[in-house]
Structure formats: structure tokens, C-alpha cells
Motif scaffolding. Structure first.
Motif, mmCIF file in Angstrom:
data_model
loop_
_atom_site.group_PDB
_atom_site.id
_atom_site.type_symbol
_atom_site.label_atom_id
_atom_site.label_comp_id
_atom_site.label_asym_id
_atom_site.label_seq_id
_atom_site.Cartn_x
_atom_site.Cartn_y
_atom_site.Cartn_z
ATOM 1 N N LYS A 1 0.821 -1.208 0.000
ATOM 2 C CA LYS A 1 0.000 0.000 0.000
ATOM 3 C C LYS A 1 0.859 1.264 0.000
ATOM 4 O O LYS A 1 0.515 2.268 -0.620
ATOM 5 C CB LYS A 1 -0.951 -0.028 1.197
ATOM 6 C CG LYS A 1 -2.087 -1.038 1.039
ATOM 7 C CD LYS A 1 -3.030 -1.012 2.220
ATOM 8 C CE LYS A 1 -4.163 -2.017 2.028
ATOM 9 N NZ LYS A 1 -5.097 -1.604 0.957
ATOM 10 N N TYR A 2 2.008 1.224 0.694
ATOM 11 C CA TYR A 2 2.936 2.357 0.646
ATOM 12 C C TYR A 2 3.545 2.502 -0.748
ATOM 13 O O TYR A 2 3.687 3.626 -1.256
ATOM 14 C CB TYR A 2 4.049 2.196 1.692
ATOM 15 C CG TYR A 2 3.723 2.805 3.032
ATOM 16 C CD1 TYR A 2 4.061 4.117 3.344
ATOM 17 C CD2 TYR A 2 3.044 2.071 3.997
ATOM 18 C CE1 TYR A 2 3.751 4.675 4.574
ATOM 19 C CE2 TYR A 2 2.727 2.609 5.244
ATOM 20 C CZ TYR A 2 3.093 3.915 5.521
ATOM 21 O OH TYR A 2 2.771 4.461 6.749
ATOM 22 N N VAL A 3 3.910 1.394 -1.349
ATOM 23 C CA VAL A 3 4.461 1.438 -2.717
ATOM 24 C C VAL A 3 3.463 2.084 -3.663
ATOM 25 O O VAL A 3 3.802 2.969 -4.457
ATOM 26 C CB VAL A 3 4.840 0.024 -3.187
ATOM 27 C CG1 VAL A 3 5.166 0.031 -4.689
ATOM 28 C CG2 VAL A 3 6.033 -0.517 -2.400
ATOM 29 N N GLU A 4 2.219 1.666 -3.563
ATOM 30 C CA GLU A 4 1.180 2.227 -4.429
ATOM 31 C C GLU A 4 0.978 3.720 -4.157
ATOM 32 O O GLU A 4 0.846 4.519 -5.088
ATOM 33 C CB GLU A 4 -0.129 1.470 -4.219
ATOM 34 C CG GLU A 4 -0.081 0.026 -4.710
ATOM 35 C CD GLU A 4 -1.275 -0.782 -4.244
ATOM 36 O OE1 GLU A 4 -2.220 -0.177 -3.666
ATOM 37 O OE2 GLU A 4 -1.279 -2.006 -4.430
ATOM 38 N N ALA A 5 0.976 4.100 -2.873
ATOM 39 C CA ALA A 5 0.734 5.488 -2.528
ATOM 40 C C ALA A 5 1.847 6.396 -3.012
ATOM 41 O O ALA A 5 1.617 7.531 -3.432
ATOM 42 C CB ALA A 5 0.561 5.625 -1.014
ATOM 43 N N PHE A 6 3.098 5.913 -2.972
ATOM 44 C CA PHE A 6 4.234 6.728 -3.362
ATOM 45 C C PHE A 6 4.468 6.749 -4.874
ATOM 46 O O PHE A 6 5.321 7.498 -5.345
ATOM 47 C CB PHE A 6 5.506 6.236 -2.676
ATOM 48 C CG PHE A 6 5.601 6.583 -1.203
ATOM 49 C CD1 PHE A 6 5.113 7.792 -0.727
ATOM 50 C CD2 PHE A 6 6.187 5.702 -0.314
ATOM 51 C CE1 PHE A 6 5.193 8.106 0.623
ATOM 52 C CE2 PHE A 6 6.280 6.025 1.049
ATOM 53 C CZ PHE A 6 5.778 7.222 1.504
ATOM 54 N N THR A 7 3.741 5.950 -5.610
ATOM 55 C CA THR A 7 3.937 5.912 -7.066
ATOM 56 C C THR A 7 2.693 6.365 -7.828
ATOM 57 O O THR A 7 2.622 6.197 -9.048
ATOM 58 C CB THR A 7 4.339 4.504 -7.526
ATOM 59 O OG1 THR A 7 3.382 3.542 -7.062
ATOM 60 C CG2 THR A 7 5.710 4.141 -7.004
ATOM 61 N N LEU A 8 1.728 6.940 -7.132
ATOM 62 C CA LEU A 8 0.535 7.449 -7.814
ATOM 63 C C LEU A 8 0.887 8.651 -8.665
ATOM 64 O O LEU A 8 1.713 9.470 -8.271
ATOM 65 C CB LEU A 8 -0.531 7.805 -6.781
ATOM 66 C CG LEU A 8 -1.239 6.648 -6.101
ATOM 67 C CD1 LEU A 8 -2.227 7.170 -5.062
ATOM 68 C CD2 LEU A 8 -1.981 5.793 -7.128
#
Length: 253
Positions: free
Chosen positions: A246-253
């Protein structure tokens, strides 16, 4: 390009985040040091993973969490004061030993904090009778039905987990319900955790009040008062599994 500025190069969560981001972005995300050769270029983004040290490379305002904001969030006196000024509920606290002693004399348990920058229960002593020792910070113990960690990135809650007891046979000898840390026999679980707009709102407000772009907010729920209280905001939380993704997704939006 995206980089991670960790509080220490050996941070397991920073390394896990680097690997997850590298896989998602298709290039090697690097960990950078405050005193190395790294110099950010136009368009680069730096994720500050819990480092309160201002780096010597020129970066007046890191994209994700400035060192001064991390320093404030990691100091419990400053953090509690800032949160209270923003009308965000925290346990009652004081720097006065006399006040803390009065809590004990009135029958309340006092949490004596021998360090204001500790984590995972470091430097904590519980006093319910007798003499309160000298310490930089005291908080009045607040009973809790549940304790949550709410992960916030860019003003949005991306994940919520709850601290739950390990199985009886897996609990350490020092197991306690007062300090719910991993070393005391507690683990984070997401099973059975339902979304709560009130809890989410408090978590988002806490991160914003501390001038952070992301953070993992530890929140307790007192059933008698039907009220949530913020204990702290973590700027380098442990990452694995679903939370890491979820952090990976949030930081790559």
C-alpha cells in the motif's frame, strides 16, 4: 527519479520499501545518506524515512517529510503539545513530577517516560502507587479497548491494522496489556478491522498537524468515553506484506 533518505542505511523497512518501489518503477531506487555524494536534480523526489538530520546536500524542503517535522514528531513533548494545540485528543500529559505524583495519589496509573524519543515501549515505567521518579515526561494512563495503527499518506488513510495478543503459547514472559509492543507479545492484524471515519479523520489531522506528508498513527479507543486518543505518529514504521504494498502504491501514484 525517486530516492529514500532513511534514518539508518540498515533500516529493514526502508530496504523493503526500496525493493517494492524498484519493482514497481522498473529502476533501482537508491538509499541516500546525509553526507554522501547525492545531489537531487530537478524532478527528483526524496522520501525521508524517519531521518531528523538535515542533510548537507541542498534540499530545502524534501517532498516527503522534512527533517524538522520528523524531529518534532519523534519528541513526545513537542508532538503532544502540537497535537493538543490542534485540538487532537491525546492522553493527559505533564512535565511536572508533582502533577504526576498527584495523579498517582488520586488512584490513577502514571506512565513515566524516561526518554521523550523512545519507541516500542522504550524508557517507560508504570507507577500506580508510591513515589513517582524524576523524568522528562509523564502521561496519565488511559484504558483502551483497542489500539490501532492507521497509515496516512498525502492526506488519505491507506491502511489500518490493530494490535492483538499473540497466542498464549507464543507470548513472552513479560507479556502485558499496558504496553502493547511487539516485544511484549502483541502483533498487528488486519482481520476484523472495520473502517471508521472518525478514527480516520483523527489520524489524518494528526499527520497534518505535525507537518508530515505521511505517518503511521498509533490510536487507542476508550470504550467508556467512546473516544479515540493519539499516542504517537511514526515516521519510519515497520513495513511488510499488504502494508508495504500500500505504501508502494501510494508513493507511485
Amino acid at each position: 527519479m525517486l530516492y529514500i533518505y532513511p534514518y539508518k542505511l540498515g533500516s529493514a523497512s526502508a530496504k523493503a520499501l526500496r525493493e517494492g518501489l524498484s519493482s514497481k518503477l522498473g529502476y533501482r531506487v537508491k538509499l541516500v545518506r546525509p553526507d554522501g555524494r547525492f545531489r537531487p536534480r530537478r524532478g527528483d523526489m526524496v522520501i525521508n524515512w524517519g531521518n531528523s538530520t538535515q542533510p548537507h546536500w541542498e534540499l530545502a524542503n524534501p517532498d516527503k517529510n522534512h527533517p524538522t517535522a520528523i524531529s518534532a514528531a519523534s519528541n513526545k513533548i513537542i508532538a503532544f503539545t502540537t497535537l493538543n494545540e490542534a485540538e487532537i485528543p491525546t492522553p493527559e500529559f505533564t512535565t511536572s513530577r508533582d502533577t504526576a505524583q498527584s495523579w498517582v495519589d488520586e488512584g490513577s496509573t502514571t506512565v513515566v517516560r524516561h526518554t521523550v524519543t523512545g519507541h516500542s515501549g522504550q524508557g517507560i515505567e508504570l507507577i500506580s502507587e508510591g513515589t513517582v521518579p524524576e523524568a522528562p515526561l509523564y502521561t496519565k494512563y488511559k484504558k483502551k479497548r483497542a489500539e490501532f495503527r492507521v497509515h496516512v499518506v498525502n492526506g488519505e488513510v491507506i491502511d489500518t491494522v490493530q494490535k492483538k495478543k499473540r497466542k498464549a503459547e507464543d507470548r513472552p514472559d513479560n507479556f502485558t496489556t499496558f504496553i502493547r509492543s511487539h516485544s511484549n507479545g502483541w502483533v498487528f492484524c488486519r482481520e476484523g478491522v472495520t473502517d471508521c471515519a472518525r478514527r480516520n479523520s483523527i489520524a489524518v489531522a494528526a499527520v497534518s498537524a505535525l507537518k508530515l506528508q505521511f505517518g503511521a498513527v498509533d490510536i487507542i479507543y476508550n470504550a467508556l468515553e467512546d473516544k479515540y486518543y493519539v499516542l504517537e505518529v511514526n515516521t519510519a514504521p515497520g513495513l511488510e506484506g499488504t502494508t508495504l504494498q500500500k505504501y508502494v502504491e501510494a508513493f507511485t501514484l
